[in-house]
Design an enzyme around this catalytic site. Structure first.
Site, PDB file in Angstrom:
ATOM      1  N   SER A 199      23.738  -0.501 -27.748  1.00 37.22           N
ATOM      2  CA  SER A 199      24.487  -1.349 -27.704  1.00 37.22           C
ATOM      3  C   SER A 199      25.184  -0.716 -26.630  1.00 37.22           C
ATOM      4  O   SER A 199      25.592  -0.106 -26.530  1.00 37.22           O
ATOM      5  CB  SER A 199      24.561   0.208 -29.598  1.00 37.22           C
ATOM      6  OG  SER A 199      25.771   0.953 -29.662  1.00 37.22           O
ATOM      7  N   THR A 257      11.671  -7.489 -35.149  1.00 33.99           N
ATOM      8  CA  THR A 257      12.380  -5.914 -36.569  1.00 33.99           C
ATOM      9  C   THR A 257      13.534  -6.186 -37.129  1.00 33.99           C
ATOM     10  O   THR A 257      14.109  -5.635 -36.935  1.00 33.99           O
ATOM     11  CB  THR A 257      11.874  -4.900 -35.920  1.00 33.99           C
ATOM     12  OG1 THR A 257      12.637  -5.170 -34.649  1.00 33.99           O
ATOM     13  CG2 THR A 257      10.367  -4.322 -35.112  1.00 33.99           C
ATOM     14  N   GLY A 258      13.310  -7.707 -37.651  1.00 36.67           N
ATOM     15  CA  GLY A 258      14.769  -8.057 -38.589  1.00 36.67           C
ATOM     16  C   GLY A 258      15.706  -9.324 -37.268  1.00 36.67           C
ATOM     17  O   GLY A 258      16.362  -9.276 -36.374  1.00 36.67           O
ATOM     18  N   ALA A 259      15.737 -10.453 -37.906  1.00 36.51           N
ATOM     19  CA  ALA A 259      16.982 -11.694 -37.168  1.00 36.51           C
ATOM     20  C   ALA A 259      16.308 -13.076 -38.382  1.00 36.51           C
ATOM     21  O   ALA A 259      15.040 -13.083 -38.682  1.00 36.51           O
ATOM     22  CB  ALA A 259      16.926 -11.811 -35.693  1.00 36.51           C
ATOM     23  N   TYR A 263      21.632   9.413 -31.341  1.00 39.89           N
ATOM     24  CA  TYR A 263      21.816   7.656 -31.508  1.00 39.89           C
ATOM     25  C   TYR A 263      21.987   7.342 -29.933  1.00 39.89           C
ATOM     26  O   TYR A 263      21.650   6.345 -29.940  1.00 39.89           O
ATOM     27  CB  TYR A 263      23.095   6.767 -32.646  1.00 39.89           C
ATOM     28  CG  TYR A 263      23.069   5.788 -32.423  1.00 39.89           C
ATOM     29  CD1 TYR A 263      22.129   5.129 -33.278  1.00 39.89           C
ATOM     30  CD2 TYR A 263      24.372   5.672 -31.890  1.00 39.89           C
ATOM     31  CE1 TYR A 263      21.450   4.029 -33.217  1.00 39.89           C
ATOM     32  CE2 TYR A 263      24.379   3.520 -31.883  1.00 39.89           C
ATOM     33  CZ  TYR A 263      23.390   3.319 -32.723  1.00 39.89           C
ATOM     34  OH  TYR A 263      23.648   1.479 -32.916  1.00 39.89           O
TER      35      TYR A 263
END
Ligand SMILES: NC(=O)c1ccc[n+]([C@@H]2O[C@H](COP(=O)([O-])OP(=O)(O)OC[C@H]3O[C@@H](n4cnc5c(N)ncnc54)[C@H](OP(=O)(O)O)[C@@H]3O)[C@@H](O)[C@H]2O)c1
Length: 352
Positions: free
Chosen positions: A187, A30-32, A209
């Protein structure tokens, strides 16, 4: 950066055609794009990238950009809105139709919703605690109580549950390959005090978050006790702090550039090693976990792999503790997630 890219491009032009497709590792992301760079440099380890994106136009743009940079790269698209359980089920159905195995799943998509930026916090931190300003999200005021059309906490649905559903639905494809890996982008702002099991979807008061990222850590580590016996390994990573759309979208054009300069200055002058600044640097920990020998990674069982940079922008990986990892709490969380998953399976008539 351009010099680096040109160097990569030259290497990529030398990329050899792939002879045996059965050895190509399939990575659902979902991105890279780092894995394509790796494939270009290492003919003995090739990846097929399956971009799981919510927007078809942006997905095609990303695919074209990757193929332009990584000539001969293997890039496919599958559409998914990870915040919608229905869409995740549909995506997994499509993935199962196209592939009979998967080597890697990157749970990377994420949102940091924001009602407004609290500039008084920015000003205060700028004076009294610039390090906090450059590494935390205190100035981003997050909406409380926002839910998806399916009734889930919005950030929870996107950052956590959609990916959890995806993993559970695709487990049987991961089992088919040796040393398959699930890589969860967490994170460095994930804190345990913002997670409350009773309000795990963070609908009431928690910072959604940070809560979602704490959950990401617990799930990423907790999955291992169930999946390692199937030769599936799950890891938590973080990208450091990079000037990406996740925050830039809330800041506007001018402040977005201000942020970029701030991150760069914090790294160069304050020596803040978590200021990875760029997407490319930030994705290094994901790339590292995807490509290192599994034994080396498993030495760091209850750790998170983070991207860091020195003052000169050289990127490296370091491991961070997952604060107070608690098996009982994690098990209780899994019970809640599994119950929710069962409810959605019934709702959408999905066989487990
Ligand atoms: N940047 C940082 O400093 C930082 C720090 C710590 C952790 N992270 C984490 O790193 C990950 C990547 O974020 P980023 O910084 O690269 O931010 P980004 O540029 O905003 O990328 C987020 C990606 O997630 C996708 N996405 C968002 N919601 C989605 C949905 N419902 N369905 C499918 N895809 C969706 C976005 O797709 P669209 O293009 O369609 O919007 C985008 O590709 C996130 O999990 C984030 O929490 C970032």
């Amino acid at each position: 950066m351009n010099k680096k890219r040109n160097k990569r491009k030259k290497r990529n032009e030398r990329n050899k055609p792939i002879k045996d497709m059965s050895t190509v590792k399939i990575a659902l992301i979902t991105g890279a794009n780092r894995l394509l760079d790796h494939s270009a440099k290492n003919t003995n380890e090739q990846f097929k990238i399956v971009l799981a994106c919510r927007n078809k136009t942006r997905a095609i743009d990303a695919q074209n950009a990757l193929l332009k940079e990584f000539t001969g790269g293997l890039v496919e698209i599958v559409l998914v809105d990870v915040s919608s359980v229905k869409s995740v089920f549909e995506c997994c159905k499509e993935v199962k139709k196209r592939f009979n195995r998967i080597d890697l799943i990157f749970c990377n998509a994420g949102i940091l919703p924001c009602t407004h930026v609290d500039w008084s916090v920015v000003a205060k931190q700028l004076v009294f605690s610039p390090i906090a300003l450059m590494s935390r999200t205190d100035c981003i005021v997050q909406p409380v109580g926002k839910t998806t059309a399916e009734g889930l906490g919005e950030t929870f649905a996107c950052n956590v549950f959609g990916h959890y559903v995806m993993i559970r639905e695709l487990e049987n494809l991961l089992i088919k390959t040796k040393n398959s890996r699930i890589i969860w982008t967490s994170s460095c702002t994930a804190t345990k005090e913002n997670f409350n099991l009773e309000d795990y979807q963070a609908i009431k008061e928690n910072a959604p978050y940070e809560s979602s990222k704490r959950m990401t850590d617990l799930i990423a580590i907790g999955l291992n006790s169930r999946l390692n016996k199937h030769d599936i390994y799950s890891f938590a990573t973080h990208p450091g702090i990079a000037a990406t759309n996740i925050v830039r979208d809330h800041l506007g054009w001018v402040m977005g550039y201000g942020m970029l300069i701030g991150l760069f200055a914090a790294r160069t002058f304050l020596g803040m090693r978590n200021q990875t600044v760029t997407n490319w640097n930030g994705s290094y920990s994901n790339y590292y976990v995807a490509t290192q020998p599994i034994d080396l990674l498993n030495n760091a069982a209850i750790k998170k792999f983070g991207s860091y940079c020195n003052r000169f922008g050289e990127v490296y990986v370091d491991t961070d503790d997952i604060e107070d990892y608690n098996e009982v709490e994690t098990e209780a969380l899994f019970n809640k997630l599994n119950k929710l998953l069962d409810e959605f399976r019934v709702k959408y008539n999905i066989k487990s």
